[in-house]
Design an enzyme around this catalytic site. Sequence first.
Site, PDB file in Angstrom:
ATOM      1  N   ASP A  12       0.931  -1.122  -0.059  1.00 41.68           N
ATOM      2  CA  ASP A  12       0.115  -0.005  -0.132  1.00 41.68           C
ATOM      3  C   ASP A  12       0.904   1.159  -0.075  1.00 41.68           C
ATOM      4  O   ASP A  12       0.391   2.335   0.611  1.00 41.68           O
ATOM      5  CB  ASP A  12      -1.101   0.109   1.353  1.00 41.68           C
ATOM      6  CG  ASP A  12      -1.796  -1.254   1.287  1.00 41.68           C
ATOM      7  OD1 ASP A  12      -2.419  -1.707   0.197  1.00 41.68           O
ATOM      8  OD2 ASP A  12      -1.956  -1.853   2.384  1.00 41.68           O
ATOM      9  N   LYS A  15       2.244   2.296  -5.173  1.00 34.73           N
ATOM     10  CA  LYS A  15       3.027   1.903  -6.339  1.00 34.73           C
ATOM     11  C   LYS A  15       2.340   2.202  -7.639  1.00 34.73           C
ATOM     12  O   LYS A  15       2.594   2.501  -8.727  1.00 34.73           O
ATOM     13  CB  LYS A  15       3.194   0.426  -6.250  1.00 34.73           C
ATOM     14  CG  LYS A  15       4.218  -0.094  -5.059  1.00 34.73           C
ATOM     15  CD  LYS A  15       4.397  -1.662  -4.902  1.00 34.73           C
ATOM     16  CE  LYS A  15       3.173  -2.172  -4.534  1.00 34.73           C
ATOM     17  NZ  LYS A  15       2.833  -2.098  -3.267  1.00 34.73           N
ATOM     18  N   GLY A  39      -4.487  -4.777  -4.196  1.00 36.02           N
ATOM     19  CA  GLY A  39      -5.231  -3.774  -4.285  1.00 36.02           C
ATOM     20  C   GLY A  39      -4.551  -2.246  -5.024  1.00 36.02           C
ATOM     21  O   GLY A  39      -3.802  -2.132  -4.183  1.00 36.02           O
ATOM     22  N   HIS A  40      -4.924  -1.837  -5.935  1.00 35.49           N
ATOM     23  CA  HIS A  40      -4.226  -0.647  -6.493  1.00 35.49           C
ATOM     24  C   HIS A  40      -5.174   0.193  -7.238  1.00 35.49           C
ATOM     25  O   HIS A  40      -6.090  -0.215  -7.906  1.00 35.49           O
ATOM     26  CB  HIS A  40      -3.047  -0.961  -7.318  1.00 35.49           C
ATOM     27  CG  HIS A  40      -3.034  -2.065  -8.471  1.00 35.49           C
ATOM     28  ND1 HIS A  40      -3.049  -3.526  -8.142  1.00 35.49           N
ATOM     29  CD2 HIS A  40      -3.383  -2.293  -9.565  1.00 35.49           C
ATOM     30  CE1 HIS A  40      -2.992  -4.127  -8.935  1.00 35.49           C
ATOM     31  NE2 HIS A  40      -3.197  -3.541 -10.158  1.00 35.49           N
ATOM     32  N   GLN A 224       2.287  -6.042  -3.027  1.00 32.26           N
ATOM     33  CA  GLN A 224       2.541  -5.940  -1.900  1.00 32.26           C
ATOM     34  C   GLN A 224       3.933  -5.046  -1.569  1.00 32.26           C
ATOM     35  O   GLN A 224       4.102  -4.232  -2.118  1.00 32.26           O
ATOM     36  CB  GLN A 224       2.754  -7.449  -1.250  1.00 32.26           C
ATOM     37  CG  GLN A 224       1.156  -7.865  -1.262  1.00 32.26           C
ATOM     38  CD  GLN A 224       0.829  -8.505  -2.547  1.00 32.26           C
ATOM     39  OE1 GLN A 224       1.813  -9.337  -3.314  1.00 32.26           O
ATOM     40  NE2 GLN A 224      -0.408  -8.498  -2.902  1.00 32.26           N
TER      41      GLN A 224
HETATM   42  P1  IMP Z   1      -2.354 -12.778   1.663  1.00 31.28           P
HETATM   43  O1  IMP Z   1      -1.553 -12.050   0.580  1.00 31.28           O
HETATM   44  O2  IMP Z   1      -4.010 -12.564   1.144  1.00 31.28           O
HETATM   45  O3  IMP Z   1      -2.082 -14.152   1.766  1.00 31.28           O
HETATM   46  O4  IMP Z   1      -2.314 -12.097   2.842  1.00 31.28           O
HETATM   47  C1  IMP Z   1      -1.147 -12.126   3.698  1.00 31.28           C
HETATM   48  C2  IMP Z   1      -0.683 -11.158   4.214  1.00 31.28           C
HETATM   49  O5  IMP Z   1      -0.276  -9.854   3.448  1.00 31.28           O
HETATM   50  C3  IMP Z   1      -2.084 -10.301   5.216  1.00 31.28           C
HETATM   51  O6  IMP Z   1      -1.366  -9.647   6.203  1.00 31.28           O
HETATM   52  C4  IMP Z   1      -2.452  -9.406   4.031  1.00 31.28           C
HETATM   53  O7  IMP Z   1      -2.963  -8.136   4.944  1.00 31.28           O
HETATM   54  C5  IMP Z   1      -1.118  -8.750   3.420  1.00 31.28           C
HETATM   55  N1  IMP Z   1      -1.210  -8.328   1.989  1.00 31.28           N
HETATM   56  C6  IMP Z   1      -1.758  -9.109   0.940  1.00 31.28           C
HETATM   57  N2  IMP Z   1      -1.784  -8.080  -0.192  1.00 31.28           N
HETATM   58  C7  IMP Z   1      -1.528  -7.040   0.262  1.00 31.28           C
HETATM   59  C8  IMP Z   1      -1.673  -5.539  -0.368  1.00 31.28           C
HETATM   60  O8  IMP Z   1      -1.826  -5.263  -1.447  1.00 31.28           O
HETATM   61  N3  IMP Z   1      -1.297  -4.435   0.670  1.00 31.28           N
HETATM   62  C9  IMP Z   1      -1.007  -4.585   1.838  1.00 31.28           C
HETATM   63  N4  IMP Z   1      -1.046  -5.889   2.648  1.00 31.28           N
HETATM   64  C10 IMP Z   1      -1.402  -6.968   1.827  1.00 31.28           C
END
Ligand code: IMP
Length: 451
Positions: A12, A15, A39-40, A224
Site C-alpha cells: 500500500d 506503487k 489492491g491498486h 505488496q
Molecule cells: P494474502 O496475500 O492474502 O495471503 O495475505 C497475507 C498478508 O499480506 C496479510 O497480512 C495481508 O494483509 C497482506 N497483504 C496482501 N496483499 C496486500 C496488499 O496489497 N497490501 C498490503 N497488504 C497486503
Amino acid sequence: MTVTIIGSQLGDEGKGGTVDLYGEGADVVVRYQGGDNAGHTVVVGEETYELSLLPSGVVRGKTCVIGNGCVVNPETLFDELDALRERGLDPDVRVAERAHVIFPYHRRLDGIEEEDKDEEVGTTGRGIGPTYEDKAGRRGVRIGDLLDPEVLRTRLEYVVPQKCAVVEDVFGKEAGEELDVDDLYETYRTYGERLAEEEMTVNCGSYLQSRIDDGDEVLCEGAQGTLIDIDHGNYPFVTSSNPTAGGACTGTGLGPTEIGQGEIVGIVKGYATRVGSGPMPSELAGVEGDTPGYDGDAGEDEENLATYIRDEGGEYGTVTGRPRRVGWLDLPVLRHATRANGFTGIVVGHVDVLAGLDEVKIGVSYDLDGETIDAVPPTTEQWGRCEVDYRSFEGWPEVDWDAVASEGYEAIPENAREYLEFVESELETPLYAVGVGPGREETIVLENPVE
Ligand code: IMP
C-alpha cells in the site's frame, strides 16, 4: 531495458501511481508475483480505477502481462477485463502459461485456516497462500493446463480428493461445491477456452525477452511490499510470494542480469501503514482487532493523530475496506528494503497527507534489548520487541499541492524538503520523485528511468 517498481514497506505504498507515471514511457508492464490480493488505485483525471489483479498499466493502453510468478483467479481476471471494456478501454492483457490458477477451494481453505489459527495473519481471503502451497507442493494447476482439457481433468482428479480430506478430516468442515471435480472442470475448461479465443496466453520469459531485444521498455510491477515478502518479510505475517527484486527474475522469466542492469525503484510512503496483524514498531495508537493487544488505550492525542493521518491519506484497504494501521516513517524498514532490493532510486509519496501537523517524526533506529540497531532484525518476535528512536522534524503547512506539483521540487515547503532529503541521505539512494497527491500530475519527477 527494464525498470522494476517495488514496495519498500508493508504494501500500500502507492506503487500504482508510480507505475502509471513511469509506465507512460514503457511498452510492456508485467506483474511478477501475487494475485488478486493486490489492491491498486490508478487515478486518471476524473476517473478512478481500482484493480486487484490486472497491472496498473492496463489503464494506459500498455501491453500488460501477468507473469509466471503470479497466481491467477480467472474469474477476477475476466471481471476486471470486462469492467474496463464497459468503461470504454481496450485492454491488451497476456497471461503466463506457467502462472498458477487460484481455484474456489483455495479461497475456502484460506478462510478456514485463518479461522482456525490462534493468531490470524489477516489475509485478504483470496486463496493466495493455499495456491502457492500447491505450487510448491507440485500439485498446482497452471494457466497452460486450462488450455488442455485432458491435463486439467487429470490434475483436478488428483488434487481435489486431497483438498476434500483436508477440509473434512483436518478441519472437520463440510466440503461444498467448490470441491466438485465435474463442476470445477467445466468452469475452468471454459475459462481456458476464453483465454485461447482471446489469444491471451504467453510463454512469459521468452515473450518479454523478445520485446526487450526489439528495443521495448519493460516495467516490472511489484505487488505488496518488502516487509511482507515470504523470505524477507515478517514471517508469518507475510504474503506467500516474493515482492522483492529477486521475485522480478523468477516471476517473469527474465534473468537477474537483465533485471539488474535496469533500474530498481523503491516506493516509499511518507509514513508507515500496515493491514492486519503483526508488529509495527512506529505505530500510532492502533486498530482494535488488528494491533496485537490493543484495546483503545493510546490516549486521545495519539488516537486523533492516527485518525487524522488515516483519513487524510484514505488509509482504508482497496480490496477489503479495512482501516489500515498508521505510524511514523520507519528508517530501519527502509534500510532493510534498500539492501534486499538494491534500489537505484526511491519515490516518496503522500507528503501532502502529513501537511498541517506541528511535528512530524521519523524512526531512525531501534533499541532491541538494550542494543541500538539500524535495520529490521531477522525474527518477527525480535521486531515486535523493538522500541523506536525518533528524530523530530518541524511540520509543513497545507499548501496548494497542484500548484506545487506544477512548479516543481523547489516549491515543496522547506520543512518537507528537509524531511525528504534526510531520507535520501540516510538511504544513500537518490530521490527520483515526490508524490503530493493521488494523481499522476501531482507527482514531481526528478528522474524518470523510463525515458
Ligand atoms: P494474502 O496475500 O492474502 O495471503 O495475505 C497475507 C498478508 O499480506 C496479510 O497480512 C495481508 O494483509 C497482506 N497483504 C496482501 N496483499 C496486500 C496488499 O496489497 N497490501 C498490503 N497488504 C497486503
